[in-house]
Write a protein that holds these residues in place. Sequence first.
Motif, PDB file in Angstrom:
ATOM      1  N   GLY A   1       0.804  -1.206   0.000  1.00 60.26           N
ATOM      2  CA  GLY A   1       0.000   0.000   0.000  1.00 60.26           C
ATOM      3  C   GLY A   1       0.841   1.260   0.000  1.00 60.26           C
ATOM      4  N   THR A   2       0.143   2.371  -0.017  1.00 58.72           N
ATOM      5  CA  THR A   2       0.746   3.697   0.024  1.00 58.72           C
ATOM      6  C   THR A   2       0.241   4.393   1.276  1.00 58.72           C
ATOM      7  N   ASP A   3       1.155   4.838   2.112  1.00 59.05           N
ATOM      8  CA  ASP A   3       0.783   5.458   3.378  1.00 59.05           C
ATOM      9  C   ASP A   3       0.103   6.799   3.163  1.00 59.05           C
ATOM     10  N   SER A   4      -0.803   7.108   4.066  1.00 59.87           N
ATOM     11  CA  SER A   4      -1.525   8.380   4.092  1.00 59.87           C
ATOM     12  C   SER A   4      -2.163   8.472   5.476  1.00 59.87           C
ATOM     13  N   LEU A   5      -2.807   9.571   5.766  1.00 61.76           N
ATOM     14  CA  LEU A   5      -3.501   9.711   7.044  1.00 61.76           C
ATOM     15  C   LEU A   5      -4.574   8.624   7.170  1.00 61.76           C
ATOM     16  N   ALA A   6      -5.359   8.413   6.118  1.00 65.60           N
ATOM     17  CA  ALA A   6      -6.427   7.406   6.157  1.00 65.60           C
ATOM     18  C   ALA A   6      -5.862   6.000   6.332  1.00 65.60           C
ATOM     19  N   VAL A   7      -4.787   5.678   5.629  1.00 61.18           N
ATOM     20  CA  VAL A   7      -4.179   4.353   5.742  1.00 61.18           C
ATOM     21  C   VAL A   7      -3.592   4.157   7.130  1.00 61.18           C
ATOM     22  N   SER A   8      -2.856   5.135   7.645  1.00 60.65           N
ATOM     23  CA  SER A   8      -2.262   5.001   8.981  1.00 60.65           C
ATOM     24  C   SER A   8      -3.327   4.862  10.056  1.00 60.65           C
ATOM     25  N   THR A   9      -4.392   5.632   9.940  1.00 66.34           N
ATOM     26  CA  THR A   9      -5.486   5.548  10.910  1.00 66.34           C
ATOM     27  C   THR A   9      -6.097   4.150  10.900  1.00 66.34           C
ATOM     28  N   ALA A  10      -6.392   3.640   9.721  1.00 65.77           N
ATOM     29  CA  ALA A  10      -6.966   2.293   9.609  1.00 65.77           C
ATOM     30  C   ALA A  10      -5.983   1.235  10.110  1.00 65.77           C
ATOM     31  N   MET A  11      -4.707   1.406   9.777  1.00 63.63           N
ATOM     32  CA  MET A  11      -3.682   0.452  10.192  1.00 63.63           C
ATOM     33  C   MET A  11      -3.626   0.339  11.712  1.00 63.63           C
ATOM     34  N   TRP A  12      -3.562   1.476  12.406  1.00 63.56           N
ATOM     35  CA  TRP A  12      -3.446   1.436  13.863  1.00 63.56           C
ATOM     36  C   TRP A  12      -4.699   0.878  14.515  1.00 63.56           C
ATOM     37  N   ARG A  13      -5.856   1.109  13.917  1.00 62.20           N
ATOM     38  CA  ARG A  13      -7.088   0.513  14.465  1.00 62.20           C
ATOM     39  C   ARG A  13      -7.044  -1.005  14.350  1.00 62.20           C
ATOM     40  N   ILE A  14      -6.594  -1.499  13.198  1.00 60.27           N
ATOM     41  CA  ILE A  14      -6.472  -2.944  13.006  1.00 60.27           C
ATOM     42  C   ILE A  14      -5.440  -3.523  13.965  1.00 60.27           C
ATOM     43  N   LEU A  15      -4.307  -2.835  14.141  1.00 60.50           N
ATOM     44  CA  LEU A  15      -3.277  -3.310  15.065  1.00 60.50           C
ATOM     45  C   LEU A  15      -3.814  -3.371  16.496  1.00 60.50           C
ATOM     46  N   GLY A  16      -4.571  -2.362  16.884  1.00 62.17           N
ATOM     47  CA  GLY A  16      -5.168  -2.348  18.224  1.00 62.17           C
ATOM     48  C   GLY A  16      -6.147  -3.501  18.421  1.00 62.17           C
ATOM     49  N   GLU A  17      -7.005  -3.737  17.428  1.00 64.50           N
ATOM     50  CA  GLU A  17      -7.963  -4.844  17.504  1.00 64.50           C
ATOM     51  C   GLU A  17      -7.244  -6.183  17.634  1.00 64.50           C
ATOM     52  N   GLU A  18      -6.213  -6.359  16.838  1.00 60.38           N
ATOM     53  CA  GLU A  18      -5.477  -7.625  16.848  1.00 60.38           C
ATOM     54  C   GLU A  18      -4.736  -7.823  18.169  1.00 60.38           C
ATOM     55  N   CYS A  19      -4.162  -6.765  18.722  1.00 65.90           N
ATOM     56  CA  CYS A  19      -3.483  -6.872  20.023  1.00 65.90           C
ATOM     57  C   CYS A  19      -4.475  -7.279  21.110  1.00 65.90           C
ATOM     58  N   ARG A  20      -5.653  -6.682  21.095  1.00 68.14           N
ATOM     59  CA  ARG A  20      -6.667  -7.046  22.086  1.00 68.14           C
ATOM     60  C   ARG A  20      -7.080  -8.503  21.911  1.00 68.14           C
ATOM     61  N   ALA A  21      -7.331  -8.928  20.677  1.00 62.66           N
ATOM     62  CA  ALA A  21      -7.760 -10.304  20.408  1.00 62.66           C
ATOM     63  C   ALA A  21      -6.686 -11.310  20.834  1.00 62.66           C
ATOM     64  N   ALA A  22      -5.422 -10.969  20.613  1.00 64.49           N
ATOM     65  CA  ALA A  22      -4.310 -11.861  20.964  1.00 64.49           C
ATOM     66  C   ALA A  22      -3.871 -11.691  22.415  1.00 64.49           C
ATOM     67  N   LYS A  23      -4.453 -10.687  23.101  1.00 63.34           N
ATOM     68  CA  LYS A  23      -4.058 -10.364  24.479  1.00 63.34           C
ATOM     69  C   LYS A  23      -2.555 -10.101  24.568  1.00 63.34           C
ATOM     70  N   SER A  24      -2.055  -9.399  23.568  1.00 69.73           N
ATOM     71  CA  SER A  24      -0.621  -9.123  23.483  1.00 69.73           C
ATOM     72  C   SER A  24      -0.280  -7.803  24.158  1.00 69.73           C
ATOM     73  N   THR A  25       0.808  -7.806  24.915  1.00 76.59           N
ATOM     74  CA  THR A  25       1.286  -6.581  25.567  1.00 76.59           C
ATOM     75  C   THR A  25       2.532  -6.037  24.880  1.00 76.59           C
ATOM     76  N   ARG A  26       2.976  -6.749  23.817  1.00 75.15           N
ATOM     77  CA  ARG A  26       4.140  -6.308  23.043  1.00 75.15           C
ATOM     78  C   ARG A  26       3.822  -6.461  21.560  1.00 75.15           C
ATOM     79  N   LEU A  27       4.194  -5.431  20.813  1.00 73.30           N
ATOM     80  CA  LEU A  27       3.874  -5.397  19.389  1.00 73.30           C
ATOM     81  C   LEU A  27       5.091  -4.954  18.593  1.00 73.30           C
ATOM     82  N   LEU A  28       5.445  -5.764  17.592  1.00 65.24           N
ATOM     83  CA  LEU A  28       6.499  -5.415  16.653  1.00 65.24           C
ATOM     84  C   LEU A  28       5.823  -5.089  15.326  1.00 65.24           C
TER      85      LEU A  28
END
Length: 131
Positions: A30-57
């Motif tokens: 993809g190509t980064d932008s405000l919309a892409v970064s916003t969506a990316m971090w939301r997905i990362l947050g959802e996945e961290c919660r689902a995995a119960k992860s306290t560390r993210l690379l």
Amino acid sequence: MSNTRVVNGPGFRVCFDDEPDYLRAYVFDGTDSLAVSTAMWRILGEECRAAKSTRLLVLEDLMSTVDLPDIGQVVDTVIESGLRDVRMAFVELRDDIQGSEIAESLCLERGMSIRIFSEESEARRWLIYGS
């Protein structure tokens, strides 16, 4: 053994691997932008919660970059996505180190544990073992 899955976001994809000590997210195609970064971090947050992860690379391999004036908004999204208390190592695989360093400073000012890297091995070492 890690559990690998790919999530399609709006304008990018994320390959997640559940590693023994952290969640690994490779953001690509993809190509980064405000919309892409916003969506990316939301997905990362959802996945961290689902995995119960306290560390993210996070390994970001996107073309272009978020405009510097929009970085504060991206940091707000990181916090709103529930990642404030997640220890994060962010690897910039392209050349947007300046923008990533500004974001790192804003996150640190808000009490988050995050560092920016240009190599995955260094990032992994910091994420698992600390400074």
